[in-house]
Design an enzyme around this catalytic site. Structure first.
Site, PDB file in Angstrom:
ATOM      1  N   ASP A   1      60.560  75.935  10.578  1.00  0.00           N
ATOM      2  CA  ASP A   1      59.633  74.625  11.064  1.00  0.00           C
ATOM      3  C   ASP A   1      60.180  73.596   9.881  1.00  0.00           C
ATOM      4  O   ASP A   1      59.469  73.553   9.290  1.00  0.00           O
ATOM      5  CB  ASP A   1      58.377  74.724  11.351  1.00  0.00           C
ATOM      6  CG  ASP A   1      57.860  73.604  11.742  1.00  0.00           C
ATOM      7  OD1 ASP A   1      58.307  72.659  11.699  1.00  0.00           O
ATOM      8  OD2 ASP A   1      56.361  73.641  11.778  1.00  0.00           O
TER       9      ASP A   1
ATOM     10  N   HIS B   1      79.599  84.441   5.489  1.00  0.00           N
ATOM     11  CA  HIS B   1      78.884  85.670   5.475  1.00  0.00           C
ATOM     12  C   HIS B   1      79.050  86.389   3.921  1.00  0.00           C
ATOM     13  O   HIS B   1      78.486  87.216   3.505  1.00  0.00           O
ATOM     14  CB  HIS B   1      79.428  86.601   6.530  1.00  0.00           C
ATOM     15  CG  HIS B   1      78.479  87.815   6.874  1.00  0.00           C
ATOM     16  ND1 HIS B   1      77.620  88.248   5.805  1.00  0.00           N
ATOM     17  CD2 HIS B   1      78.243  88.244   7.845  1.00  0.00           C
ATOM     18  CE1 HIS B   1      76.872  89.051   6.353  1.00  0.00           C
ATOM     19  NE2 HIS B   1      77.140  89.221   7.763  1.00  0.00           N
TER      20      HIS B   1
END
Length: 413
Positions: free
Chosen positions: A397, A164
């Site tokens: 995708d 992070h």
């Protein structure tokens, strides 16, 4: 450090390798911002994406495509292939960029797509779907780990872990979208030259969120204020004993909540968001369920994207941490006895306080070079909510279609 999670019969690792940038990248040291360097951001953002496939899928070709796309994506996003360390003067963190690489893991598991249609039975049930846990990021751990797991029904799970301190949710998903575009382009092999190549514009520019010497404190920052613990909050809740759960808020239910707020306050439905009202509902339900003492101060903390709240706005493509914590605050009695509109108004007020000056004050407060100790959020009486639904994970995708299930976790390992 990077450690392998204990193996189990559910997931077996087949391969674990470092993937380095496919082309030469700059060799230098890049400074992270004061917001990136915060102590409470030294953990891993983890994504779990499930793809439905047939058993006849060419696994070798898919793995090769994923590796190639990851190597290519690490060229413009080369800091993700680096390693983080603390600056010598202790002022912040920095990234040593030497093309060290990200981790790629291929594994197989006994899960099927149906297993991901509900929450796991316990917190660590799906842990081996990201077999390497990243710890001690300032001691040389990889900043990016990607694991492709073949499921028992021929489908696939893609798990990705980002440190992070290098990026926030928006920045990490921008990388994943670019990676997936490259993976799809690789499917075309010889005709790939005929396909339009995605052109990323990742922006580093972490200096834009550095502290300024003339910041004047004019706003209240309750997220950093310590409160009295009337409920033994610090010892009452053991994370290892918590059970994950999943609740679906259907559109009709959200509309009911919005109508209730509008009918019991001066707010119009157009003046608050789904996040505002659902968060208020969850906050009040949480407080009632845990039966806090009436005088206990309770806080709701949530991330606020500041890309367009600072002046000037951060440039498009900025993938560093561009978030501050909004904080709604009240007592347990007020939260549980007042209506949903009361909690909703507190959340809206907390969001409206975040402007350029507010952000600059936070940057100064959390700076490791501040004349006072770097401030961190208090944990007593705190509920933290994060909204990930609008990041675009459904569009990741990489040649296997859109994911049929998506999950996000912020893991303090």
């Amino acid at each position: 450090m990077i450690n392998m999670v204990n193996s189990s019969s559910n997931v077996q690792v087949k391969e674990a390798v470092f993937i380095t940038p496919s082309d030469p990248t700059p060799s230098h040291v890049l400074k992270l911002s004061a917001i990136d360097s915060q102590l409470f951001l030294r953990f891993t953002i983890e994504y779990l994406l499930i793809y439905r496939l047939g058993r006849a899928s060419d696994k070798r070709a898919i793995v090769a495509r994923v590796k190639d796309a990851l190597a290519r994506a690490l060229v413009p996003y080369y800091p993700l292939a680096g390693r983080v360390r603390a600056r010598v003067d202790g002022s912040c963190l920095e990234v040593v960029c030497r093309g060290q690489g990200a981790v790629f893991v291929e594994s197989s598991g006994e899960y099927s797509v149906a297993d991901f249609e509900k929450a796991p039975r316990y917190v660590s049930e799906w842990r081996n779907l990201l077999a390497f846990e990243v710890t001690e990021v300032v001691k040389g751990a990889p900043l990016l780990v990607m694991q492709l797991t073949w499921l028992s029904d021929g489908s696939a799970a893609l798990s990705v872990g980002f440190s992070h301190c290098i990026c926030d949710g928006i920045g990490s998903v921008e990388f994943l979208k670019y990676f997936s575009q490259l993976a799809v382009a690789c499917q075309y092999d010889a005709t790939a030259e005929l396909k339009p190549k995605p052109k990323p514009k990742p922006v580093w520019d972490r200096y834009l969120l550095d502290p300024t010497p003339c910041t004047l404190q004019t706003s209240h920052h309750p997220e950093f204020t310590r409160v009295t613990d009337f409920s033994n909050f610090s010892t009452r809740f053991n994370p290892d004993q918590l059970t994950p759960t999943a609740t679906t808020f259907h559109e009709w239910r959200v509309n009911e909540l919005k109508t209730l707020v509008a009918s019991t306050s001066q707010l119009s439905i157009s003046s608050f968001t789904t996040f505002d009202v659902v968060s208020a509902h969850i906050w009040r339900s949480w407080a009632r369920a845990l039966n806090f003492p009436p005088q206990q101060t309770l806080k709701l903390l949530f991330s606020i994207n500041i890309r367009n709240r600072v002046k000037p706005s951060l440039p498009n493509g900025y993938y560093g941490n561009a978030i501050v914590l909004g904080c709604a605050l009240t007592t347990a009695r007020q939260l549980t006895e007042n209506g949903l509109s009361y909690a909703t108004e507190l959340i809206i007020e907390a969001k409206n306080q975040v402007d350029d000056n507010f952000v600059r004050e936070v940057v100064d407060s959390v700076s490791l070079s501040s004349t006072r100790a770097s401030q961190v959020p208090d944990s007593v009486g705190v509920l933290i909510l994060s909204q990930w639904s609008k990041l675009g994970l459904e569009n990741v995708d990489f040649g296997l279609g859109r994911p049929v299930h998506r999950g996000v976790s912020r893991m303090y390992r």
